[in-house]
Scaffold this motif. Structure first.
Motif, PDB file in Angstrom:
ATOM      1  N   THR A 182       0.829  -1.203   0.000  1.00 17.34           N
ATOM      2  CA  THR A 182       0.000   0.000   0.000  1.00 17.34           C
ATOM      3  C   THR A 182       0.861   1.250   0.000  1.00 17.34           C
ATOM      4  N   SER A 183       1.980   1.208   0.724  1.00 17.02           N
ATOM      5  CA  SER A 183       2.901   2.330   0.738  1.00 17.02           C
ATOM      6  C   SER A 183       3.483   2.576  -0.658  1.00 17.02           C
ATOM      7  N   ALA A 184       3.845   1.506  -1.361  1.00 19.74           N
ATOM      8  CA  ALA A 184       4.368   1.643  -2.725  1.00 19.74           C
ATOM      9  C   ALA A 184       3.314   2.207  -3.668  1.00 19.74           C
ATOM     10  N   ASP A 185       2.056   1.805  -3.475  1.00 23.07           N
ATOM     11  CA  ASP A 185       0.966   2.361  -4.283  1.00 23.07           C
ATOM     12  C   ASP A 185       0.833   3.866  -4.046  1.00 23.07           C
ATOM     13  N   LEU A 186       0.987   4.288  -2.798  1.00 19.94           N
ATOM     14  CA  LEU A 186       0.900   5.710  -2.475  1.00 19.94           C
ATOM     15  C   LEU A 186       2.067   6.474  -3.097  1.00 19.94           C
ATOM     16  N   ASP A 187       3.256   5.868  -3.091  1.00 24.37           N
ATOM     17  CA  ASP A 187       4.410   6.489  -3.754  1.00 24.37           C
ATOM     18  C   ASP A 187       4.117   6.725  -5.237  1.00 24.37           C
ATOM     19  N   ARG A 188       3.528   5.724  -5.879  1.00 25.19           N
ATOM     20  CA  ARG A 188       3.216   5.857  -7.309  1.00 25.19           C
ATOM     21  C   ARG A 188       2.189   6.958  -7.546  1.00 25.19           C
ATOM     22  N   LEU A 189       1.232   7.087  -6.620  1.00 28.01           N
ATOM     23  CA  LEU A 189       0.238   8.147  -6.741  1.00 28.01           C
ATOM     24  C   LEU A 189       0.899   9.519  -6.666  1.00 28.01           C
ATOM     25  N   ILE A 190       1.811   9.695  -5.719  1.00 31.86           N
ATOM     26  CA  ILE A 190       2.515  10.976  -5.589  1.00 31.86           C
ATOM     27  C   ILE A 190       3.251  11.313  -6.878  1.00 31.86           C
ATOM     28  N   LEU A 191       3.960  10.345  -7.441  1.00 29.14           N
ATOM     29  CA  LEU A 191       4.698  10.591  -8.677  1.00 29.14           C
ATOM     30  C   LEU A 191       3.761  10.872  -9.845  1.00 29.14           C
ATOM     31  N   ARG A 192       2.616  10.202  -9.868  1.00 24.41           N
ATOM     32  CA  ARG A 192       1.651  10.429 -10.955  1.00 24.41           C
ATOM     33  C   ARG A 192       1.071  11.838 -10.876  1.00 24.41           C
ATOM     34  N   LEU A 193       0.728  12.283  -9.660  1.00 23.99           N
ATOM     35  CA  LEU A 193       0.189  13.637  -9.500  1.00 23.99           C
ATOM     36  C   LEU A 193       1.241  14.685  -9.854  1.00 23.99           C
ATOM     37  N   LYS A 194       2.481  14.399  -9.499  1.00 22.74           N
ATOM     38  CA  LYS A 194       3.576  15.301  -9.870  1.00 22.74           C
ATOM     39  C   LYS A 194       3.690  15.408 -11.388  1.00 22.74           C
ATOM     40  N   ASP A 195       3.636  14.269 -12.079  1.00 23.51           N
ATOM     41  CA  ASP A 195       3.817  14.264 -13.527  1.00 23.51           C
ATOM     42  C   ASP A 195       2.601  14.836 -14.259  1.00 23.51           C
ATOM     43  N   ILE A 196       1.393  14.467 -13.823  1.00 18.01           N
ATOM     44  CA  ILE A 196       0.186  14.884 -14.528  1.00 18.01           C
ATOM     45  C   ILE A 196      -0.144  16.346 -14.266  1.00 18.01           C
ATOM     46  N   LEU A 197      -0.044  16.761 -12.997  1.00 22.81           N
ATOM     47  CA  LEU A 197      -0.483  18.095 -12.597  1.00 22.81           C
ATOM     48  C   LEU A 197       0.663  19.063 -12.365  1.00 22.81           C
ATOM     49  N   GLY A 198       1.902  18.559 -12.385  1.00 22.87           N
ATOM     50  CA  GLY A 198       3.045  19.437 -12.133  1.00 22.87           C
ATOM     51  C   GLY A 198       3.123  19.931 -10.711  1.00 22.87           C
ATOM     52  N   MET A 199       2.598  19.153  -9.773  1.00 22.56           N
ATOM     53  CA  MET A 199       2.544  19.584  -8.386  1.00 22.56           C
ATOM     54  C   MET A 199       3.909  19.485  -7.714  1.00 22.56           C
ATOM     55  N   THR A 200       4.091  20.313  -6.690  1.00 21.59           N
ATOM     56  CA  THR A 200       5.270  20.277  -5.834  1.00 21.59           C
ATOM     57  C   THR A 200       4.882  19.611  -4.524  1.00 21.59           C
ATOM     58  N   PHE A 201       5.727  18.705  -4.039  1.00 19.76           N
ATOM     59  CA  PHE A 201       5.444  17.996  -2.792  1.00 19.76           C
ATOM     60  C   PHE A 201       6.541  18.259  -1.771  1.00 19.76           C
ATOM     61  N   VAL A 202       6.128  18.519  -0.537  1.00 21.62           N
ATOM     62  CA  VAL A 202       7.036  18.538   0.605  1.00 21.62           C
ATOM     63  C   VAL A 202       6.568  17.423   1.531  1.00 21.62           C
ATOM     64  N   VAL A 203       7.436  16.440   1.769  1.00 18.72           N
ATOM     65  CA  VAL A 203       7.032  15.216   2.458  1.00 18.72           C
ATOM     66  C   VAL A 203       7.914  14.976   3.676  1.00 18.72           C
ATOM     67  N   VAL A 204       7.281  14.692   4.802  1.00 20.90           N
ATOM     68  CA  VAL A 204       7.993  14.214   5.987  1.00 20.90           C
ATOM     69  C   VAL A 204       7.874  12.699   6.011  1.00 20.90           C
ATOM     70  N   THR A 205       9.004  12.010   6.005  1.00 23.01           N
ATOM     71  CA  THR A 205       8.977  10.552   6.094  1.00 23.01           C
ATOM     72  C   THR A 205      10.344  10.055   6.530  1.00 23.01           C
ATOM     73  N   HIS A 206      10.379   8.826   7.060  1.00 25.59           N
ATOM     74  CA  HIS A 206      11.654   8.179   7.355  1.00 25.59           C
ATOM     75  C   HIS A 206      11.699   6.796   6.699  1.00 25.59           C
ATOM     76  N   GLU A 207      10.736   6.532   5.782  1.00 19.53           N
ATOM     77  CA  GLU A 207      10.658   5.239   5.107  1.00 19.53           C
ATOM     78  C   GLU A 207      11.636   5.227   3.931  1.00 19.53           C
ATOM     79  N   LEU A 208      12.727   4.474   4.063  1.00 22.12           N
ATOM     80  CA  LEU A 208      13.758   4.486   3.028  1.00 22.12           C
ATOM     81  C   LEU A 208      13.246   4.095   1.639  1.00 22.12           C
TER      82      LEU A 208
END
Length: 258
Positions: A182-208
């Motif tokens: 599920t975490s990998a699916d969420l990663d793919r969603l973030i990248l898709r939104l970045k590519d499709i919409l040109g969005m900028t993301f600021v993310v707090v995480t410690h998941e390598l």
């Protein structure tokens, strides 16, 4: 495709930021920029101030010194209409998702539109449905948060954060509590939104795995030095960081005392 920070204008600028509580600084004189269209990750050990920094960047807390600029405008200390204008430039999701349990997913996503726009109910519903579709939740508009999985709740929270069409999304521990798939699916969603919409993301995480999958650049905070001890692409820091703790973090190595 990774973003080259030298070829983009900064959409967020943090200048000489010092933050803390009760007159005691937690982090001091932070300086960094976030470029348009990149995924920028805030890292650090437990208690280093990652989430606290994010809350200062979105204006929930006022710093002890310094400023945060969003789209060239100073958020720090802003008031009234100027502050509201800046706040509409970004959306935020929190670690728990923070959906309202008594509302359907459609109602949750529609809420910012009800508060900040004069759209008709039909138009608000259309926007909410489109955002739910963007995050893979078409057909779940009338489900309650308790009726869907944790990963779907995180997706719905992202849809709500996108309701006012911001250019920037702040995500606080988006993978917390999720299984690896599920975490990998969420990663793919973030990248898709970045590519499709040109969005900028600021993310707090410690998941390598997430860091290596999504981050264009990272900064690493350090509790002892109260500052940034490393910044750059994660692979570069993994392979070439000078600071021993940074190398241990990215290579998942135990400390000598462990």
């Amino acid at each position: 495709m990774p973003v080259d920070p030298s070829k983009n204008d900064p959409v967020i600028q943090v200048r000489d930021l010092t933050l803390g509580f009760g007159g005691r600084p937690l982090l001091e004189r932070l300086n960094f920029q976030v470029q348009a269209g990149e995924v920028f990750v805030l890292l650090g050990g437990s208690g280093s101030g990652k989430s606290t920094l994010l809350k200062h960047m979105i204006g929930l807390y006022e710093p002890m010194a310094g400023e945060v600029r969003i789209g060239g405008e100073v958020l720090t200390g802003s008031e009234g209409a100027a502050r509201r204008r800046i706040l509409r430039r970004f959306g935020v999701t929190y670690q728990s998702g923070a959906l309202f349990g008594s509302m359907t997913l459609l109602e949750n996503v529609r809420l910012p539109l009800e508060a900040y726009t004069r759209l008709s109910r039909e138009a608000m519903d259309l926007v909410a449905r489109l955002n739910l579709q963007l995050v893979g939740l078409a057909g779940f508009e009338h489900h309650m948060p308790a009726e869907i999985s944790g990963g779907m709740q995180k997706r719905a929270a992202i849809a709500r954060a996108m309701a006012l069409d911001p250019g920037i999304l702040f995500l606080d521990e988006p993978s917390a509590g999720l299984d690896p798939v599920t975490s990998a699916d969420l990663d793919r969603l973030i990248l898709r939104l970045k590519d499709i919409l040109g969005m900028t993301f600021v993310v707090v995480t410690h998941e390598l795995p997430s860091i290596f999958a999504i981050a264009d650049r990272v900064i690493m905070l350090d509790r002892e030095s109260r500052g940034i001890i490393a910044q750059g692409p994660p692979v570069q820091l993994r392979d070439h960081a000078e600071h021993p703790w940074v190398r241990r973090f990215f290579n998942r190595e135990a400390t000598e005392a462990a």
